[in-house]
Motif scaffolding. Structure first.
Motif, short mmCIF file in Angstrom:
data_model
loop_
_atom_site.label_atom_id
_atom_site.label_comp_id
_atom_site.label_asym_id
_atom_site.label_seq_id
_atom_site.Cartn_x
_atom_site.Cartn_y
_atom_site.Cartn_z
N ARG A 1 0.92 -1.36 -0.14
CA ARG A 1 0.03 -0.02 -0.11
C ARG A 1 1.08 1.42 0.04
O ARG A 1 0.37 2.01 -0.71
N MET A 2 2.03 0.72 0.84
CA MET A 2 2.62 2.53 0.62
C MET A 2 3.41 2.25 -0.52
O MET A 2 3.70 3.59 -1.33
N LYS A 3 3.98 1.67 -1.36
CA LYS A 3 4.45 1.33 -2.48
C LYS A 3 2.89 2.62 -3.61
O LYS A 3 3.54 3.24 -4.94
N TRP B 1 1.16 7.47 4.99
CA TRP B 1 2.13 6.18 5.50
C TRP B 1 3.95 6.37 4.96
O TRP B 1 4.35 5.75 5.25
N ASN B 2 4.10 6.10 3.50
CA ASN B 2 5.16 6.17 2.28
C ASN B 2 5.41 8.03 2.78
O ASN B 2 6.98 7.64 2.93
N VAL B 3 5.48 8.41 3.66
CA VAL B 3 6.07 9.63 4.31
C VAL B 3 6.43 9.76 5.88
O VAL B 3 7.12 10.82 6.11
N ARG C 1 -5.24 -4.58 0.19
CA ARG C 1 -4.53 -4.73 -1.05
C ARG C 1 -4.87 -4.23 -2.18
O ARG C 1 -6.59 -3.78 -2.47
N ALA C 2 -4.24 -3.34 -2.70
CA ALA C 2 -4.89 -2.16 -4.22
C ALA C 2 -4.86 -3.45 -5.03
O ALA C 2 -4.56 -4.14 -5.16
#
Length: 166
Positions: free
Chosen positions: A24-26, A36-38, A98-99
């Motif tokens: 999910r971060m990707k 979340w990714n940052v 899940r994406a």
């Protein structure tokens, strides 16, 4: 047989839950979503966090039964310090789907609400980042209304709840 199975996570599934978070971060990176990714989310909530939640019976998963794959996960807590009252509620944290798995998040929410009702809860509660309008619309579409604000460090969130009927 229902497509989805909602249940407590098994010990061997903790790495799969964490993998959902990393995926999910990707996804967030690819879409320019800054959440979340940052914020080093994967460091704040490493696999050991999910394992501890599992040991307490708080880590739940949604399995696509025919495929035998996990498609959603979340931590469901009895208490949450971000909320000031003690209404009977179940608190959703670390919710990940899940994406590309259309409908799985909604199915998880519906089944978590059923679980909460069976436990005598009047509310399902969560918080989401105040600067994520798409996520706000998602939760509103699933019946969650704004109930206040919260802040923890740099995180600014909106408290949301859904009244559960019996």
């Amino acid at each position: 047989m229902d497509r989805y199975q909602f249940r407590e996570a098994k010990e061997e599934e903790v790495p799969q839950v964490f993998q959902l978070v990393l995926e999910r971060m990707k996804w967030m990176d690819a879409r320019g979503v800054r959440q979340w990714n940052v914020t080093d989310y994967d460091k704040a909530y490493p696999p050991s966090y999910y394992e501890e939640c599992r040991k307490r019976g708080e880590l739940f998963v949604l399995e696509d039964a025919p495929a035998g794959e996990l498609v959603c996960a979340a931590v469901l807590k009895e208490r949450d310090a971000r909320w000031s009252d003690d209404s009977p509620a179940l608190y959703l944290h670390n919710f990940v789907a899940r994406a590309g798995e259309s409908g799985a998040g909604g199915a998880f929410l519906r089944l978590a609400e059923e679980y909460a009702r069976k436990r005598g809860k009047r509310y399902m509660r969560l918080d989401s980042a105040e600067d994520n309008a798409a996520l706000a619309r998602y939760y509103e579409a699933h019946g969650f209304s704004e109930a206040g604000k919260c802040q923890e460090g740099l995180y600014k969130g909106i408290l949301r709840q859904k009244r559960l009927t019996r």
